[in-house]
Enzyme design. Sequence first.
Site: not given
Ligand code: NAP
Length: 492
Positions: A151, A249, A283, A463
């Site tokens: 995102n 995060e 987020c 961060e």
């Molecule tokens: P996600 O599905 O958890 O994926 C995040 C990253 O983790 C991706 O690069 C993903 O790779 C990787 N990943 C998935 N499974 C893994 C594993 N078993 N081992 C190592 N890496 C793995 O999250 P998303 O859908 O990309 O992002 C949306 C989420 O991010 C939302 O919940 C949002 O709230 C959160 N977010 C939080 C913040 C904050 O600062 N709190 C900021 C931005 C976003 P793949 O893409 O290849 O699956």
Amino acid sequence: MAVYKSYMGGNWIDSASGKTASNINPANTNDVIGTIQLASREEARQAVESAYFAFRDWKRTPAPARGRIIAKAARLMEDRKEELSAAITREEGKTLAEARGELTRAINVVEFCAGESRRMVGETIPSELPANFAYTVKEPHGVVAAITPWNFPVAIPAWKIAPALVAGNTVVFKPATLTPATAVILTEIFNEAGLPPGVLNLVLGSGSEAGDEIVCHPAVKAISFTGSTETGLRLYAQVAPRGVKVQAEMGGKNPVVVMEDCDMSLAVESTAQGAFGSTGQRCTATSRAIVIDRIADEFVERIVERAKSFKLGDGSVAGTDIGPSVDEGQFNTVLKYIDIGREDGAELKCGGNRATGDGLDDGYFVEPTVFDHVTPDMRIAREEIFGPVLSVLRVKDFDEAMMIANDSDYGLSSSVFTNDTNLVYRFVDEIETGMTHINSPTTGGEAHIPFGGVKHTGLGAREQGSTSLDFYTELKVVYVDYTGRKREGNLY
Ligand code: NAP
């Protein structure tokens, strides 16, 4: 059509896995932007090993010299700002104005981190003993994994890679599979700025294979993760037996509290921006409006009117306010939650459907949606949706508003709308979020200010800002005895 490859040890490599994925424009699924060569487990291991072998010399490079390279990366990002912004819009879907905003933030963070290279200071501490003192130094961990979501595909990697490198770590960068183009450009930029081979490595591969291989590799000493709470907590548990440091995060369910005495226009506009801006895919997006009952009818009427006024479309077209959901999975998740809201008895006031017509039919567009009379037990009030959906919860007073605002597993951001100074400070005292805003949207942040959440949103050091290097360094304490004699006092 572009072909995206992983980068390790100073080389772009052709993956032997034979597995590929397509990079697709979510505003128009006929626009296939490129093909990703997905790294195998073996290639992910090679990337970690490249980082491991580069660490010794990079650690010995003086911090200000490391910082000069990072400063050059900031300048190169500035030079390629339009290209990066266009790439974000095309593969992630946010509008060009939002993408440019993301770039500004990313460049600011990288500049800030370059400056921090001259401030990697410790403390000198007087001893209880004569002719003795102690001091502290900050040291890098070794290989750090930066695992990032789709995102903010430039800003989030930048705010992990820059401080990790300034601190003297080497990095394995594993971006979300949905946003490879921006990850490739960012890697080019950091390396063109002068990083030696192996200091920054890029692994394009699935989380469950390449990502898993990286986090399980014994040479990885620290993991900075941003993504969903589900993935983050699983990863944390997975590496805990190895004692790996984790900064995570994760998700949010950010509330605004709207009090009777607020500036209603400001509250409505800020809530609309927070809920529907970036398609609700931040987020820090606003997903709950907790409104005093006596003003709730007016608030709902006005926010519905505002929600209907947004122009949906391809983010690269001037005049577009809101882009699509990032992919089919996210699009279906948003529509599923809208169904759940209806079934649970919330009152749908606007939106609620896939948006069609007028150039929208080939993209993942969802109408900005407002539910009223949402109760705290409903799933749309508790679970992260990550789409343009706002739940309005009506309350009788401030105390009830705070109880509901804090009744969440998440704790990233929040806002209050009131002109009563006493309520402002009570809100600041009582709200359980890592960041809070007074009379402004739940979204946004600045490069020199710490960023992050509590509860199931945040783990580990914050961060950015004054805390940006904390996660990436270990403290070493040095005791110096310059008496030249056997120690006479006791130190316990
Ligand atoms: P996600 O599905 O958890 O994926 C995040 C990253 O983790 C991706 O690069 C993903 O790779 C990787 N990943 C998935 N499974 C893994 C594993 N078993 N081992 C190592 N890496 C793995 O999250 P998303 O859908 O990309 O992002 C949306 C989420 O991010 C939302 O919940 C949002 O709230 C959160 N977010 C939080 C913040 C904050 O600062 N709190 C900021 C931005 C976003 P793949 O893409 O290849 O699956």
